[in-house]
Write a protein that holds these residues in place. Structure first.
Motif, PDB file in Angstrom:
ATOM      1  N   PHE A  21       8.216   7.714   8.353  1.00 58.04           N
ATOM      2  CA  PHE A  21       8.109   5.585   7.926  1.00 58.04           C
ATOM      3  C   PHE A  21       7.438   5.928   6.435  1.00 58.04           C
ATOM      4  O   PHE A  21       8.934   5.791   5.346  1.00 58.04           O
ATOM      5  N   TRP A  22       7.118   7.050   6.061  1.00 49.82           N
ATOM      6  CA  TRP A  22       5.990   7.139   5.047  1.00 49.82           C
ATOM      7  C   TRP A  22       7.287   8.321   3.798  1.00 49.82           C
ATOM      8  O   TRP A  22       7.679   7.835   2.933  1.00 49.82           O
ATOM      9  N   LEU A  23       7.351   9.337   4.699  1.00 44.37           N
ATOM     10  CA  LEU A  23       7.782  10.410   4.545  1.00 44.37           C
ATOM     11  C   LEU A  23       9.650  10.405   4.456  1.00 44.37           C
ATOM     12  O   LEU A  23      10.656  10.668   3.348  1.00 44.37           O
ATOM     13  N   MET A  24      10.186   9.730   4.924  1.00 45.63           N
ATOM     14  CA  MET A  24      11.722   9.471   4.992  1.00 45.63           C
ATOM     15  C   MET A  24      12.305   8.033   4.959  1.00 45.63           C
ATOM     16  O   MET A  24      13.425   8.464   4.217  1.00 45.63           O
ATOM     17  N   LEU A  25      11.786   7.251   5.122  1.00 46.72           N
ATOM     18  CA  LEU A  25      12.494   5.915   4.879  1.00 46.72           C
ATOM     19  C   LEU A  25      11.980   5.574   3.710  1.00 46.72           C
ATOM     20  O   LEU A  25      12.781   4.701   2.582  1.00 46.72           O
ATOM     21  N   LEU A  26      11.018   5.244   2.818  1.00 49.38           N
ATOM     22  CA  LEU A  26      10.383   4.744   1.750  1.00 49.38           C
ATOM     23  C   LEU A  26      11.019   5.720   0.414  1.00 49.38           C
ATOM     24  O   LEU A  26      11.678   5.000  -0.133  1.00 49.38           O
ATOM     25  N   PRO A  27      11.146   7.107   0.621  1.00 53.54           N
ATOM     26  CA  PRO A  27      10.930   7.858   0.050  1.00 53.54           C
ATOM     27  C   PRO A  27      13.153   7.496  -0.693  1.00 53.54           C
ATOM     28  O   PRO A  27      13.871   7.301  -1.284  1.00 53.54           O
ATOM     29  N   ALA A  28      13.705   7.639   0.717  1.00 49.30           N
ATOM     30  CA  ALA A  28      15.098   7.482   0.977  1.00 49.30           C
ATOM     31  C   ALA A  28      15.536   5.590  -0.252  1.00 49.30           C
ATOM     32  O   ALA A  28      17.013   5.484  -0.463  1.00 49.30           O
ATOM     33  N   VAL A  29      15.176   4.427   0.978  1.00 45.58           N
ATOM     34  CA  VAL A  29      15.077   3.404   0.204  1.00 45.58           C
ATOM     35  C   VAL A  29      15.383   3.018  -1.714  1.00 45.58           C
ATOM     36  O   VAL A  29      15.726   2.839  -2.576  1.00 45.58           O
ATOM     37  N   GLY A  30      14.012   4.026  -1.898  1.00 44.16           N
ATOM     38  CA  GLY A  30      14.212   4.355  -3.275  1.00 44.16           C
ATOM     39  C   GLY A  30      14.944   5.242  -4.445  1.00 44.16           C
ATOM     40  O   GLY A  30      15.168   4.125  -5.127  1.00 44.16           O
ATOM     41  N   VAL A  31      15.890   5.847  -3.118  1.00 47.53           N
ATOM     42  CA  VAL A  31      16.957   6.670  -4.273  1.00 47.53           C
ATOM     43  C   VAL A  31      17.940   5.531  -4.573  1.00 47.53           C
ATOM     44  O   VAL A  31      19.000   6.007  -5.567  1.00 47.53           O
ATOM     45  N   LEU A  32      18.222   4.561  -3.556  1.00 49.15           N
ATOM     46  CA  LEU A  32      19.301   3.100  -3.731  1.00 49.15           C
ATOM     47  C   LEU A  32      18.767   2.869  -4.875  1.00 49.15           C
ATOM     48  O   LEU A  32      18.266   2.242  -5.065  1.00 49.15           O
ATOM     49  N   GLU A  33      20.686   2.334  -5.681  1.00 42.76           N
ATOM     50  CA  GLU A  33      20.648   1.730  -7.037  1.00 42.76           C
ATOM     51  C   GLU A  33      20.184   0.132  -6.702  1.00 42.76           C
ATOM     52  O   GLU A  33      19.318  -0.352  -7.101  1.00 42.76           O
TER      53      GLU A  33
END
Length: 106
Positions: A21-33
């Motif tokens: 959750f912390w290493l994959m999902l949150l950073p991936a969500v942060g990339v979206l505009e």
């Protein structure tokens, strides 16, 4: 012995879900505009993460409870002074995490 292995496997699954959750999902969500894309992606990720986290935490809780009777019989009178405080903290942490996981599921 079965409960010990099941307890350990569920713990690995739970910790893997938290790290994922912390290493994959949150950073991936942060990339979206766009905000709508973030929400959609986050909801899709939580549909997988949340049942996995809550289910594995439930297995950890129940397998630990099943083993507790055997541990109490082995320690007898010294159980409270050696293990009760540690088990109480562990149970409190599990209950808070389970409560938070269920709140996020709504």
């Amino acid at each position: 012995m079965f409960y010990s292995w099941l307890h350990l496997i569920a713990l690995v699954v739970y910790l893997g879900a938290v790290v994922g959750f912390w290493l994959m999902l949150l950073p991936a969500v942060g990339v979206l505009e766009k905000h709508e894309e973030r929400v959609r992606y986050f909801v899709r990720g939580l549909k997988f993460y949340n049942p996995l986290q809550v289910g594995s935490l439930g297995i950890i809780l129940f397998t630990g409870a099943f083993q507790l009777t055997e541990i109490k019989a082995a320690y007898r009178e010294t159980f409270i002074e050696y293990l009760a405080y540690k088990l109480g903290l562990k149970l409190l942490f599990a209950a808070i995490t389970l409560w938070l996981g269920l709140r996020l599921q709504r």
